[in-house]
Scaffold this motif. Structure first.
Motif, PDB file in Angstrom:
ATOM      1  N   SER A  96       0.846  -1.183   0.000  1.00 14.31           N
ATOM      2  CA  SER A  96       0.000   0.000   0.000  1.00 14.31           C
ATOM      3  C   SER A  96       0.886   1.239   0.000  1.00 14.31           C
ATOM      4  N   PHE A  97       0.416   2.287  -0.640  1.00 15.43           N
ATOM      5  CA  PHE A  97       1.178   3.519  -0.677  1.00 15.43           C
ATOM      6  C   PHE A  97       0.693   4.517   0.376  1.00 15.43           C
ATOM      7  N   ASP A  98      -0.030   4.048   1.368  1.00 13.76           N
ATOM      8  CA  ASP A  98      -0.500   4.893   2.451  1.00 13.76           C
ATOM      9  C   ASP A  98       0.692   5.264   3.332  1.00 13.76           C
ATOM     10  N   GLU A  99       0.921   6.543   3.551  1.00  6.69           N
ATOM     11  CA  GLU A  99       2.116   6.993   4.285  1.00  6.69           C
ATOM     12  C   GLU A  99       2.097   6.567   5.751  1.00  6.69           C
ATOM     13  N   GLU A 100       0.929   6.591   6.367  1.00 10.33           N
ATOM     14  CA  GLU A 100       0.863   6.219   7.784  1.00 10.33           C
ATOM     15  C   GLU A 100       1.201   4.736   7.971  1.00 10.33           C
ATOM     16  N   LYS A 101       0.664   3.905   7.108  1.00  9.25           N
ATOM     17  CA  LYS A 101       0.959   2.470   7.206  1.00  9.25           C
ATOM     18  C   LYS A 101       2.415   2.194   6.863  1.00  9.25           C
ATOM     19  N   ALA A 102       2.939   2.942   5.909  1.00  6.54           N
ATOM     20  CA  ALA A 102       4.340   2.743   5.524  1.00  6.54           C
ATOM     21  C   ALA A 102       5.269   3.150   6.659  1.00  6.54           C
TER      22      ALA A 102
END
Length: 114
Positions: free
Chosen positions: A63-69
């Motif tokens: 995923s490209f979600d910043e928080e998850k990354a």
């Protein structure tokens, strides 16, 4: 014979086949060994390109979600980001560094003085 009859006769005749049938001689449709070698080289190149592409796609995050990354980032990356932030804070002038680094202390000092 009139001119019209002559014209009709000439137009109705089948054309004479040329001596060169346009490249469709006895070797027409046959491939050479050079063609086979090129075909094999292209196939090998495609295999290597596919392998390279799959290696690069495996490196991409799910995923490209910043928080998850950020949550899934290894500790090494987090330490590097912290060191970068610390270096930026040290490079900034002292007044700006304190106000950014310690906002609660700066607010407390302002609240105590009238």
């Amino acid at each position: 014979m009139t001119a019209q009859e002559t014209a009709a006769y000439v137009i109705a005749q089948a054309p004479v086949p040329p001596n060169d049938p346009g490249g469709q001689g006895e070797d027409f449709g046959k491939s050479s060994p050079v063609g086979l070698v090129l075909l094999i080289l292209f196939a090998i190149a495609v295999v290597f390109l596919i392998r390279s592409m799959t290696k690069h796609l495996r490196k991409l995050p799910v995923s490209f979600d910043e928080e998850k990354a950020a949550a899934a980032a290894p500790a090494k990356v987090k330490r590097a980001e912290a060191a970068k932030a610390k270096a930026e804070a040290e490079a900034a002038p002292e007044g700006e560094a304190r106000s950014e680094a310690e906002p609660s202390e700066a607010k407390q000092g302002k609240d105590e003085t009238p």
